[in-house]
Scaffold this motif. Structure first.
Motif, PDB file in Angstrom:
ATOM      1  N   GLY A   3       0.803  -1.208   0.000  1.00  0.00           N
ATOM      2  CA  GLY A   3       0.000   0.000   0.000  1.00  0.00           C
ATOM      3  C   GLY A   3       0.841   1.265   0.000  1.00  0.00           C
ATOM      4  O   GLY A   3       0.325   2.370   0.155  1.00  0.00           O
ATOM      5  N   ASN A   4       2.145   1.107  -0.186  1.00  0.00           N
ATOM      6  CA  ASN A   4       3.098   2.218  -0.135  1.00  0.00           C
ATOM      7  C   ASN A   4       3.395   2.688  -1.557  1.00  0.00           C
ATOM      8  O   ASN A   4       4.157   2.054  -2.285  1.00  0.00           O
ATOM      9  CB  ASN A   4       4.375   1.772   0.573  1.00  0.00           C
ATOM     10  CG  ASN A   4       5.330   2.920   0.835  1.00  0.00           C
ATOM     11  OD1 ASN A   4       5.290   3.955   0.163  1.00  0.00           O
ATOM     12  ND2 ASN A   4       6.196   2.751   1.816  1.00  0.00           N
ATOM     13  N   VAL A   5       2.808   3.814  -1.950  1.00  0.00           N
ATOM     14  CA  VAL A   5       2.972   4.288  -3.313  1.00  0.00           C
ATOM     15  C   VAL A   5       4.397   4.788  -3.571  1.00  0.00           C
ATOM     16  O   VAL A   5       4.886   4.718  -4.705  1.00  0.00           O
ATOM     17  CB  VAL A   5       1.939   5.394  -3.626  1.00  0.00           C
ATOM     18  CG1 VAL A   5       2.256   6.681  -2.879  1.00  0.00           C
ATOM     19  CG2 VAL A   5       1.843   5.652  -5.113  1.00  0.00           C
ATOM     20  N   VAL A   6       5.078   5.247  -2.526  1.00  0.00           N
ATOM     21  CA  VAL A   6       6.470   5.691  -2.689  1.00  0.00           C
ATOM     22  C   VAL A   6       7.370   4.505  -3.032  1.00  0.00           C
ATOM     23  O   VAL A   6       8.213   4.576  -3.928  1.00  0.00           O
ATOM     24  CB  VAL A   6       6.969   6.396  -1.419  1.00  0.00           C
ATOM     25  CG1 VAL A   6       8.462   6.704  -1.519  1.00  0.00           C
ATOM     26  CG2 VAL A   6       6.204   7.693  -1.186  1.00  0.00           C
ATOM     27  N   PRO A  32       4.998  10.854  -5.078  1.00  0.00           N
ATOM     28  CA  PRO A  32       3.719  10.332  -5.567  1.00  0.00           C
ATOM     29  C   PRO A  32       2.685  10.137  -4.461  1.00  0.00           C
ATOM     30  O   PRO A  32       1.509   9.883  -4.749  1.00  0.00           O
ATOM     31  CB  PRO A  32       4.114   8.988  -6.195  1.00  0.00           C
ATOM     32  CG  PRO A  32       5.375   8.599  -5.487  1.00  0.00           C
ATOM     33  CD  PRO A  32       6.091   9.881  -5.205  1.00  0.00           C
ATOM     34  N   ASP A  33       3.124  10.253  -3.199  1.00  0.00           N
ATOM     35  CA  ASP A  33       2.205  10.090  -2.078  1.00  0.00           C
ATOM     36  C   ASP A  33       1.455  11.386  -1.741  1.00  0.00           C
ATOM     37  O   ASP A  33       0.552  11.383  -0.906  1.00  0.00           O
ATOM     38  CB  ASP A  33       2.968   9.614  -0.837  1.00  0.00           C
ATOM     39  CG  ASP A  33       4.128  10.539  -0.474  1.00  0.00           C
ATOM     40  OD1 ASP A  33       4.810  11.013  -1.399  1.00  0.00           O
ATOM     41  OD2 ASP A  33       4.357  10.769   0.724  1.00  0.00           O
ATOM     42  N   VAL A  85       3.045   7.854 -11.934  1.00  0.00           N
ATOM     43  CA  VAL A  85       3.215   8.981 -11.020  1.00  0.00           C
ATOM     44  C   VAL A  85       2.263  10.141 -11.321  1.00  0.00           C
ATOM     45  O   VAL A  85       1.654  10.694 -10.399  1.00  0.00           O
ATOM     46  CB  VAL A  85       4.687   9.452 -10.999  1.00  0.00           C
ATOM     47  CG1 VAL A  85       4.835  10.766 -10.260  1.00  0.00           C
ATOM     48  CG2 VAL A  85       5.567   8.395 -10.343  1.00  0.00           C
ATOM     49  N   PRO A  86       2.083  10.565 -12.592  1.00  0.00           N
ATOM     50  CA  PRO A  86       1.114  11.648 -12.839  1.00  0.00           C
ATOM     51  C   PRO A  86      -0.298  11.313 -12.361  1.00  0.00           C
ATOM     52  O   PRO A  86      -1.018  12.192 -11.884  1.00  0.00           O
ATOM     53  CB  PRO A  86       1.149  11.808 -14.368  1.00  0.00           C
ATOM     54  CG  PRO A  86       2.487  11.311 -14.769  1.00  0.00           C
ATOM     55  CD  PRO A  86       2.781  10.193 -13.832  1.00  0.00           C
TER      56      PRO A  86
END
Length: 207
Positions: free
Chosen positions: A63-66, A181-182, A117-118
């Motif tokens: 669940g970690n977008v970074v 990105p978070d 990322v966008p």
């Protein structure tokens, strides 16, 4: 945009100069040049897919977008840099071809996460954001092939242009640490709009 520029600089060298590099830089005939180039590009196809799959799996599990985006890009840039560096000094054609294949594999691993990322940052304006990101690679695509040809013409060294790629991959890796990105810009904008609306409403009630 800067990170994708750094990707694009090396990527466009491969796309525009690789067959010519094998022909004139390593003395291969047309058929063998095509075979070696095809092997390198095939590794890029695999890397492109692997980067997207890896990013999705990390995001699903943690669940970690970074970690799913930024960390995958950093690792991919590092791999591309490490395997591209030997091209500057190795003489063995098979070793050089293998090194370039692995470098291109890792380079293409950046595609999936960097295009995600966008969507993470600004889902309401993802078209604009994606266009800006793509512009970074497009600018690199204009200048990178020209610089490669200029360097080869003036030095006669077919591997020297890749030194610039190694440097830009290092810059891209560093710049990736600044990607967040978070943090969704749309949420920040919505929050600001709500705050302004609340202040206006309070002001009207006060009067």
């Amino acid at each position: 945009m800067i990170v994708y520029f750094c990707y694009g600089w090396t990527g466009w060298l491969f796309f525009t100069w690789l067959p010519t590099f094998f022909m004139h830089g390593r003395g291969l005939d047309l058929k063998n040049s095509a075979l070696f180039s095809a092997g390198v590009f095939l590794s890029g196809v695999l890397g492109n897919t692997a980067g997207g799959v890896l990013s999705d799996r990390i995001l699903k599990r943690t669940g970690n977008v970074v970690a799913a985006r930024r960390n995958v890009i950093i690792g991919a840039f590092l791999g591309a840099l490490v395997f591209l560096a030997p091209v500057l000094f190795v003489k063995s054609l098979p070793v050089m071809a293998a090194s370039m294949s692995l470098s291109f594999f890792f380079l293409e691993m950046t595609i999936g996460p960097i295009w995600a990322v966008p969507m993470d940052i600004t889902p309401k304006h993802v078209g604009i954001a994606s266009g800006l990101v793509n512009a970074g690679s497009a600018v690199a695509g204009i200048f990178s092939p020209i610089v490669f040809g200029f360097v080869v013409d003036h030095t006669g060294n077919w591997t020297l242009p890749f030194a610039g790629s190694v440097g830009l991959l290092a810059i891209g890796m560093v710049m990736t640490f600044f990607m967040r990105p978070d943090i969704a810009l749309d949420k920040s904008a919505d929050s600001d709009d709500e705050t302004r609306h609340g202040l206006k409403l309070a002001d009207r009630l006060g009067h």
